[in-house]
Write a protein that holds these residues in place. Structure first.
Motif, short mmCIF file in Angstrom:
data_model
loop_
_atom_site.label_atom_id
_atom_site.label_comp_id
_atom_site.label_asym_id
_atom_site.label_seq_id
_atom_site.Cartn_x
_atom_site.Cartn_y
_atom_site.Cartn_z
N LEU A 45 30.83 -12.01 31.96
CA LEU A 45 32.04 -12.88 31.36
C LEU A 45 31.08 -14.05 31.49
O LEU A 45 30.48 -14.50 32.71
CB LEU A 45 33.23 -12.99 32.35
CG LEU A 45 34.01 -11.81 32.10
CD1 LEU A 45 33.80 -10.79 33.37
CD2 LEU A 45 35.51 -12.23 32.16
N LEU B 174 29.08 -21.01 33.60
CA LEU B 174 29.10 -20.08 34.67
C LEU B 174 28.81 -18.46 34.23
O LEU B 174 29.62 -18.25 33.11
CB LEU B 174 30.22 -20.29 35.57
CG LEU B 174 30.49 -21.54 36.06
CD1 LEU B 174 31.91 -21.66 36.86
CD2 LEU B 174 29.70 -21.43 37.27
N SER C 238 32.19 -8.46 36.55
CA SER C 238 33.14 -7.66 37.00
C SER C 238 32.58 -6.15 37.31
O SER C 238 31.96 -5.56 36.28
CB SER C 238 34.39 -7.49 36.15
OG SER C 238 35.21 -6.67 36.58
N LEU D 1 35.71 -11.52 40.49
CA LEU D 1 34.25 -11.62 39.50
C LEU D 1 33.32 -12.44 40.60
O LEU D 1 33.59 -12.86 41.65
CB LEU D 1 34.93 -12.66 38.54
CG LEU D 1 35.87 -12.41 37.64
CD1 LEU D 1 35.96 -13.43 36.55
CD2 LEU D 1 35.27 -11.22 36.75
N PHE E 187 30.08 -14.63 40.90
CA PHE E 187 29.41 -15.61 39.77
C PHE E 187 28.16 -16.13 40.22
O PHE E 187 27.82 -15.89 41.32
CB PHE E 187 30.33 -16.92 39.94
CG PHE E 187 31.71 -16.78 39.15
CD1 PHE E 187 32.82 -16.33 39.95
CD2 PHE E 187 31.95 -17.50 37.96
CE1 PHE E 187 34.06 -16.17 39.40
CE2 PHE E 187 33.00 -17.21 37.52
CZ PHE E 187 34.30 -16.74 38.06
N GLY E 188 27.42 -16.50 39.28
CA GLY E 188 26.19 -17.30 39.63
C GLY E 188 26.25 -18.78 39.84
O GLY E 188 27.62 -19.18 39.89
N LYS E 189 25.52 -19.34 40.26
CA LYS E 189 25.53 -20.92 40.58
C LYS E 189 25.71 -21.74 39.35
O LYS E 189 26.07 -22.89 39.53
CB LYS E 189 24.32 -21.34 41.46
CG LYS E 189 24.34 -20.69 42.63
CD LYS E 189 22.94 -21.17 43.50
CE LYS E 189 22.79 -20.39 44.71
NZ LYS E 189 21.47 -20.89 45.54
N TYR F 176 39.24 -18.63 45.08
CA TYR F 176 37.90 -18.75 45.04
C TYR F 176 37.63 -20.38 45.70
O TYR F 176 38.37 -21.25 45.71
CB TYR F 176 37.21 -18.83 43.54
CG TYR F 176 37.08 -17.51 43.01
CD1 TYR F 176 38.16 -16.78 42.53
CD2 TYR F 176 35.87 -16.74 43.07
CE1 TYR F 176 38.11 -15.44 41.91
CE2 TYR F 176 35.90 -15.53 42.50
CZ TYR F 176 37.12 -14.81 42.29
OH TYR F 176 37.00 -13.57 41.61
N GLN G 68 26.93 -24.67 44.50
CA GLN G 68 27.00 -23.08 44.53
C GLN G 68 27.82 -22.69 43.50
O GLN G 68 28.70 -23.23 43.03
CB GLN G 68 27.59 -22.96 45.96
CG GLN G 68 26.74 -23.40 46.98
CD GLN G 68 25.36 -22.72 47.10
OE1 GLN G 68 25.06 -21.46 47.03
NE2 GLN G 68 24.27 -23.49 47.48
N GLY G 69 27.90 -21.58 43.25
CA GLY G 69 28.67 -20.62 42.35
C GLY G 69 30.12 -20.48 43.12
O GLY G 69 30.22 -20.75 44.06
N LEU G 70 31.06 -19.79 42.37
CA LEU G 70 32.46 -19.58 42.98
C LEU G 70 32.28 -18.31 44.03
O LEU G 70 31.54 -17.35 43.76
CB LEU G 70 33.48 -19.33 41.74
CG LEU G 70 34.18 -20.37 41.06
CD1 LEU G 70 32.98 -21.26 40.34
CD2 LEU G 70 35.15 -19.87 40.38
N GLY H 207 39.96 -8.01 37.59
CA GLY H 207 38.50 -8.93 37.58
C GLY H 207 38.51 -9.51 35.87
O GLY H 207 37.28 -9.58 35.52
N TYR I 208 41.51 -13.64 33.66
CA TYR I 208 41.80 -14.76 34.53
C TYR I 208 41.88 -16.09 33.62
O TYR I 208 41.39 -16.70 32.80
CB TYR I 208 40.56 -15.26 35.37
CG TYR I 208 39.88 -14.50 36.54
CD1 TYR I 208 39.43 -15.06 37.56
CD2 TYR I 208 40.21 -13.12 36.72
CE1 TYR I 208 38.85 -14.35 38.62
CE2 TYR I 208 39.84 -12.35 37.80
CZ TYR I 208 39.12 -13.13 38.85
OH TYR I 208 38.87 -12.43 39.77
#
Lengths: 111, 114
Positions: free
Chosen positions: A34, A88, A92, A99, A101-103, B35, B41-43, B100, B103
């Motif tokens: 996603l 982002l 999943s 989820l 996530f990347g940065k 989250y 940073q990412g979540l 997942g 959202y």
């Protein structure tokens, strides 16, 4: 250990340019990938990809998934200043509710 | 409501104080997620609710963090004895079902611990 790696981390382009954002992932039970756009705080949904090689398109944005090579790209053509945001990438896993996530890639589009 | 609502939008607190962050999900959404997004940073996943139950609390970073959900609706994330490393944006999301995807995120609470 990062399981979602995005590149570049930041990018500055001029209006009208085309950009490609990259996302590679590592997961054992992949279900979907996603993409979200985060302008201020709330990430907003862009695309969900589950099958390889099928391009998803929405206006100037498009995305494709390669499940063999474990990556996805997000393309934005004819960029506008309103495209400035953090993009982002997340995945999943099968049977999962969360989820990962990347940065993110911070895109800045200048006039 | 029409969207996921979080309050407060910004919170500055002194180190050692307790804080409560609130999330009001979309009406009818059974799944609710918290989250955390630290600078650069990412979540980072914290906790998931299905109805009022939290099947997985393993994402909570320490026992200073707790969360509850009542009436299958509003959720509260509580951080006790806040530390500077707790400074982050705390995002809540809800979805019609778990799994997942699907959202909708709220606008988050920016917590600054001084």
């Amino acid at each position: 250990e990062d399981k979602v790696v995005q590149s570049p981390l930041s990018l500055v382009v001029h209006e009208g340019d085309t950009v490609t954002l990259n996302c590679s992932y590592e997961v054992t039970n992949f279900r979907s990938l996603l993409w979200y756009k985060q302008e201020k705080k709330a990430p907003t949904f862009l695309f969900m990809l589950t099958s390889s090689g099928i391009e998803k398109k929405s206006g100037r944005l498009s995305s494709i998934l390669d499940k063999k090579e474990l990556f996805s790209i997000l393309n934005i053509t004819a960029t506008q200043t309103g495209d400035s945001a953090v993009y982002l990438c997340s995945y999943s896993g099968a049977g999962s509710y969360q989820l990962t996530f990347g940065k993110g890639t911070k895109l800045s589009v200048i006039p | 409501g029409a969207g996921v609502s979080q309050s407060p939008s910004n919170k500055v607190t002194e180190k050692g104080k307790d804080v409560e962050l609130r999330c009001d999900p979309i009406s009818g959404h059974t799944a609710l997620y918290w989250y955390r997004q630290s600078l650069g940073q990412g979540l980072e996943f914290l906790i998931y609710f299905q109805g009022n139950s939290a099947p997985d609390k393993s994402g909570l970073p320490s026992d200073r963090f707790s969360a509850e959900r009542t009436g299958g609706s509003v959720s509260t994330l509580t951080i006790q004895r806040t530390q500077q490393e707790d400074s982050a944006v705390y995002l809540c999301a809800s979805s019609l079902f778990g799994g997942g995807y699907g959202y909708t995120f709220g606008s988050g609470t920016r917590l600054t611990v001084v």
